[in-house]
Design a protein around this motif. Structure first.
Motif, PDB file in Angstrom:
ATOM      1  N   TRP A 181      30.074 -31.119 -32.898  1.00 36.06           N
ATOM      2  CA  TRP A 181      28.920 -31.924 -33.267  1.00 36.06           C
ATOM      3  C   TRP A 181      27.625 -31.267 -32.797  1.00 36.06           C
ATOM      4  CZ3 TRP A 181      29.967 -36.978 -35.347  1.00 36.06           C
ATOM      5  CH2 TRP A 181      31.294 -37.407 -35.243  1.00 36.06           C
ATOM      6  N   SER A 182      26.613 -31.263 -33.654  1.00 36.77           N
ATOM      7  CA  SER A 182      25.255 -30.895 -33.262  1.00 36.77           C
ATOM      8  C   SER A 182      24.449 -32.186 -33.221  1.00 36.77           C
ATOM      9  CB  SER A 182      24.642 -29.917 -34.267  1.00 36.77           C
ATOM     10  OG  SER A 182      23.303 -29.621 -33.923  1.00 36.77           O
ATOM     11  N   LEU A 183      23.803 -32.481 -32.074  1.00 35.83           N
ATOM     12  CA  LEU A 183      23.134 -33.758 -31.857  1.00 35.83           C
ATOM     13  C   LEU A 183      21.638 -33.573 -31.638  1.00 35.83           C
ATOM     14  CD1 LEU A 183      25.743 -35.278 -29.374  1.00 35.83           C
ATOM     15  CD2 LEU A 183      25.736 -35.420 -31.874  1.00 35.83           C
ATOM     16  N   ASP A 184      20.882 -34.604 -31.961  1.00 32.32           N
ATOM     17  CA  ASP A 184      19.425 -34.507 -31.844  1.00 32.32           C
ATOM     18  C   ASP A 184      18.932 -34.723 -30.426  1.00 32.32           C
ATOM     19  OD1 ASP A 184      19.761 -37.228 -31.476  1.00 32.32           O
ATOM     20  OD2 ASP A 184      18.643 -37.835 -33.273  1.00 32.32           O
ATOM     21  N   SER A 185      19.830 -35.102 -29.508  1.00 31.48           N
ATOM     22  CA  SER A 185      19.445 -35.310 -28.110  1.00 31.48           C
ATOM     23  C   SER A 185      20.697 -35.356 -27.257  1.00 31.48           C
ATOM     24  CB  SER A 185      18.659 -36.623 -27.949  1.00 31.48           C
ATOM     25  OG  SER A 185      19.517 -37.737 -28.147  1.00 31.48           O
ATOM     26  N   SER A 186      20.517 -35.416 -25.961  1.00 34.27           N
ATOM     27  CA  SER A 186      21.644 -35.667 -25.062  1.00 34.27           C
ATOM     28  C   SER A 186      21.976 -37.155 -25.098  1.00 34.27           C
ATOM     29  CB  SER A 186      21.291 -35.244 -23.635  1.00 34.27           C
ATOM     30  OG  SER A 186      21.059 -33.857 -23.559  1.00 34.27           O
ATOM     31  N   LEU A 187      23.192 -37.491 -24.706  1.00 36.68           N
ATOM     32  CA  LEU A 187      23.614 -38.888 -24.641  1.00 36.68           C
ATOM     33  C   LEU A 187      23.358 -39.398 -23.224  1.00 36.68           C
ATOM     34  CD1 LEU A 187      26.991 -38.640 -26.593  1.00 36.68           C
ATOM     35  CD2 LEU A 187      24.681 -38.995 -27.496  1.00 36.68           C
ATOM     36  N   GLU A 188      22.655 -40.481 -23.109  1.00 37.61           N
ATOM     37  CA  GLU A 188      22.257 -40.992 -21.804  1.00 37.61           C
ATOM     38  C   GLU A 188      23.310 -41.940 -21.240  1.00 37.61           C
ATOM     39  OE1 GLU A 188      18.424 -42.760 -22.117  1.00 37.61           O
ATOM     40  OE2 GLU A 188      17.418 -40.895 -22.687  1.00 37.61           O
ATOM     41  N   ASP A 189      23.401 -41.931 -19.920  1.00 32.18           N
ATOM     42  CA  ASP A 189      24.241 -42.885 -19.178  1.00 32.18           C
ATOM     43  C   ASP A 189      25.693 -42.870 -19.633  1.00 32.18           C
ATOM     44  OD1 ASP A 189      21.952 -43.755 -17.766  1.00 32.18           O
ATOM     45  OD2 ASP A 189      21.445 -45.153 -19.371  1.00 32.18           O
ATOM     46  N   ILE A 190      26.269 -41.674 -19.748  1.00 32.92           N
ATOM     47  CA  ILE A 190      27.692 -41.589 -20.074  1.00 32.92           C
ATOM     48  C   ILE A 190      28.429 -40.907 -18.921  1.00 32.92           C
ATOM     49  CG2 ILE A 190      27.190 -41.450 -22.544  1.00 32.92           C
ATOM     50  CD1 ILE A 190      28.039 -38.488 -22.426  1.00 32.92           C
ATOM     51  N   ASP A 191      29.701 -41.212 -18.789  1.00 27.98           N
ATOM     52  CA  ASP A 191      30.545 -40.540 -17.805  1.00 27.98           C
ATOM     53  C   ASP A 191      31.934 -40.368 -18.389  1.00 27.98           C
ATOM     54  OD1 ASP A 191      31.888 -43.005 -17.565  1.00 27.98           O
ATOM     55  OD2 ASP A 191      30.671 -43.610 -15.845  1.00 27.98           O
ATOM     56  N   SER A 192      32.844 -39.805 -17.611  1.00 28.15           N
ATOM     57  CA  SER A 192      34.181 -39.474 -18.108  1.00 28.15           C
ATOM     58  C   SER A 192      34.985 -40.695 -18.518  1.00 28.15           C
ATOM     59  CB  SER A 192      34.951 -38.683 -17.049  1.00 28.15           C
ATOM     60  OG  SER A 192      34.307 -37.457 -16.768  1.00 28.15           O
ATOM     61  N   ASP A 193      34.607 -41.868 -18.011  1.00 34.72           N
ATOM     62  CA  ASP A 193      35.358 -43.089 -18.303  1.00 34.72           C
ATOM     63  C   ASP A 193      34.848 -43.829 -19.532  1.00 34.72           C
ATOM     64  OD1 ASP A 193      37.084 -42.824 -16.050  1.00 34.72           O
ATOM     65  OD2 ASP A 193      35.456 -43.523 -14.758  1.00 34.72           O
ATOM     66  N   LEU A 194      33.876 -43.261 -20.226  1.00 34.79           N
ATOM     67  CA  LEU A 194      33.343 -43.911 -21.419  1.00 34.79           C
ATOM     68  C   LEU A 194      34.453 -44.086 -22.450  1.00 34.79           C
ATOM     69  CD1 LEU A 194      30.608 -44.804 -22.841  1.00 34.79           C
ATOM     70  CD2 LEU A 194      30.650 -42.548 -23.919  1.00 34.79           C
ATOM     71  N   GLN A 200      27.863 -40.359 -33.769  1.00 38.13           N
ATOM     72  CA  GLN A 200      27.442 -40.599 -35.145  1.00 38.13           C
ATOM     73  C   GLN A 200      25.979 -41.022 -35.216  1.00 38.13           C
ATOM     74  OE1 GLN A 200      30.404 -43.450 -36.275  1.00 38.13           O
ATOM     75  NE2 GLN A 200      32.013 -41.910 -36.521  1.00 38.13           N
ATOM     76  N   GLY A 201      25.497 -41.734 -34.187  1.00 37.46           N
ATOM     77  CA  GLY A 201      24.110 -42.168 -34.172  1.00 37.46           C
ATOM     78  C   GLY A 201      23.127 -41.047 -33.915  1.00 37.46           C
ATOM     79  N   HIS A 202      23.576 -39.974 -33.265  1.00 36.48           N
ATOM     80  CA  HIS A 202      22.692 -38.860 -32.914  1.00 36.48           C
ATOM     81  C   HIS A 202      23.018 -37.588 -33.698  1.00 36.48           C
ATOM     82  CE1 HIS A 202      20.558 -40.643 -29.437  1.00 36.48           C
ATOM     83  NE2 HIS A 202      21.664 -41.349 -29.280  1.00 36.48           N
ATOM     84  N   GLU A 203      23.892 -37.682 -34.670  1.00 41.03           N
ATOM     85  CA  GLU A 203      24.376 -36.492 -35.378  1.00 41.03           C
ATOM     86  C   GLU A 203      23.305 -35.826 -36.236  1.00 41.03           C
ATOM     87  OE1 GLU A 203      27.666 -35.376 -38.858  1.00 41.03           O
ATOM     88  OE2 GLU A 203      27.588 -37.389 -38.003  1.00 41.03           O
ATOM     89  N   LEU A 204      23.196 -34.492 -36.083  1.00 40.29           N
ATOM     90  CA  LEU A 204      22.450 -33.659 -37.020  1.00 40.29           C
ATOM     91  C   LEU A 204      23.415 -33.061 -38.045  1.00 40.29           C
ATOM     92  CD1 LEU A 204      20.040 -31.660 -34.661  1.00 40.29           C
ATOM     93  CD2 LEU A 204      19.467 -33.629 -36.099  1.00 40.29           C
ATOM     94  N   ALA A 205      24.516 -32.519 -37.534  1.00 34.82           N
ATOM     95  CA  ALA A 205      25.516 -31.889 -38.402  1.00 34.82           C
ATOM     96  C   ALA A 205      26.822 -31.798 -37.630  1.00 34.82           C
ATOM     97  CB  ALA A 205      25.056 -30.499 -38.842  1.00 34.82           C
ATOM     98  N   ARG A 206      27.884 -31.472 -38.361  1.00 40.45           N
ATOM     99  CA  ARG A 206      29.188 -31.300 -37.719  1.00 40.45           C
ATOM    100  C   ARG A 206      30.000 -30.245 -38.463  1.00 40.45           C
ATOM    101  NH1 ARG A 206      32.412 -36.871 -39.106  1.00 40.45           N
ATOM    102  NH2 ARG A 206      30.368 -37.863 -38.807  1.00 40.45           N
ATOM    103  N   ALA A 207      30.876 -29.581 -37.734  1.00 41.78           N
ATOM    104  CA  ALA A 207      31.840 -28.655 -38.334  1.00 41.78           C
ATOM    105  C   ALA A 207      33.226 -29.203 -38.026  1.00 41.78           C
ATOM    106  CB  ALA A 207      31.679 -27.251 -37.766  1.00 41.78           C
ATOM    107  N   THR A 208      34.049 -29.394 -39.069  1.00 40.73           N
ATOM    108  CA  THR A 208      35.349 -30.038 -38.920  1.00 40.73           C
ATOM    109  C   THR A 208      36.481 -29.070 -39.234  1.00 40.73           C
ATOM    110  OG1 THR A 208      34.372 -32.157 -39.577  1.00 40.73           O
ATOM    111  CG2 THR A 208      36.767 -31.990 -39.638  1.00 40.73           C
ATOM    112  N   TYR A 209      37.486 -29.080 -38.363  1.00 39.94           N
ATOM    113  CA  TYR A 209      38.689 -28.276 -38.571  1.00 39.94           C
ATOM    114  C   TYR A 209      39.902 -29.198 -38.478  1.00 39.94           C
ATOM    115  CZ  TYR A 209      35.851 -24.087 -37.945  1.00 39.94           C
ATOM    116  OH  TYR A 209      34.889 -23.116 -38.092  1.00 39.94           O
ATOM    117  N   HIS A 210      41.004 -28.780 -39.095  1.00 41.00           N
ATOM    118  CA  HIS A 210      42.238 -29.554 -39.039  1.00 41.00           C
ATOM    119  C   HIS A 210      43.405 -28.651 -38.648  1.00 41.00           C
ATOM    120  CE1 HIS A 210      39.723 -32.185 -41.611  1.00 41.00           C
ATOM    121  NE2 HIS A 210      40.407 -33.148 -41.047  1.00 41.00           N
TER     122      HIS A 210
END
Length: 269
Positions: free
Chosen positions: A213-226, A236-246
């Motif tokens: 994911w390429s995002l327009d900003s950092s995600l605030e107030d997150i930790d490993s337990d999110l 999805q709210g901060h997405e600029l673009a994404r590259a998907t593989y399967h």
């Protein structure tokens, strides 16, 4: 327009040669990563003309025709004129599977970090380091394999707030250089362990989705337990673009390993 061949007498094609419409034969130029949009240009020049200054939005071509040979990138991988180029490491094999070191065959139980390299895109209206990248890996067919009605998506791995000026992650970058990126967070997988859960399907064929994911900003107030679903909403709210593989893994590859693991499990009280 004479430089493009308009207004000139067309050349007679050689006998037996495949012909294209005159307009396309002079102007069709296919460039991956540069899509028509405001502020960008595609200029076809003669070999004697030189660009005044380098410009990332201008492509200089010294021929009147370039044979198209590359496919258009997915729309989801582009932001404006910039498209994401992502390159998984050797853990994702050429046949669309996982290397043994990243499955329960040989993989570690914790601190397993898949390597990934990428380039762009960025929102030019914001500072580069203010933006960020993230990566997620999901099992789309847990627990019973593709086609089973009672499956759900399983969180295998996530990492967020990768600095906007980084272009690669791997185990060394995350475990030894993490102090250079204090906001970077590696989440807990479905087993509650920080890092990537080594895939080990027990039934059927499992499909895995890997997204950079390429995002327009950092995600605030997150930790490993999110919670993972909460994280997905943020991405999805901060997405600029994404590259998907399967990738795919059949349970038949792990029959003996699963049997051995179940024998080692302590008997239920």
């Amino acid at each position: 327009l004479k430089g493009l061949g308009f207004g000139q007498k067309p050349m007679k094609p050689a006998s037996g040669a495949m012909q294209m419409p005159g307009f396309l034969s002079r102007l069709l130029v296919l460039v991956v990563g540069l899509l028509p949009c405001p502020g960008s240009s595609l200029i076809v020049k003669g070999a004697s003309d030189e660009p005044a200054l380098p410009d990332p939005t201008v492509v200089w071509v010294d021929k009147e025709f370039v044979q198209p040979g590359l496919a258009k990138p997915d729309e989801e991988s582009c932001f404006g004129c910039q498209c994401m180029n992502a390159f998984p490491g050797l853990w994702l094999t050429l046949d669309g599977s996982f290397a043994p070191e990243y499955t329960c065959e040989k993989g570690k139980e914790k601190d397993l970090i898949p390597s990934f390299a990428w380039g762009g895109p960025k929102d030019g209206r914001k500072c580069r380091v203010c933006q960020s990248f993230a990566m997620t890996i999901e099992d789309l067919d847990f627990p019973n394999g593709m086609g089973a009605p009672d499956n759900h998506i399983k969180n295998m791995f996530w990492i967020a707030n990768i600095p906007g000026d980084w272009m690669q992650i791997n185990e060394t970058a995350v475990t030894e250089l993490g102090e250079m990126a204090p906001q970077m967070v590696v989440g807990r997988n479905s087993k509650g362990v920080i890092g990537m859960e080594a895939p080990c399907p027990e039934r059927g064929l499992h499909r895995y989705r890997i997204i950079m994911w390429s995002l327009d900003s950092s995600l605030e107030d997150i930790d490993s337990d999110l919670p993972y679903q909460t994280l997905k909403g943020y991405l999805q709210g901060h997405e600029l673009a994404r590259a998907t593989y399967h990738a795919q893994l059949p349970a038949s590859r792990f029959v003996d390993i699963v049997k051995a693991m179940k024998k080692e499990e302590p008997a239920a009280a």
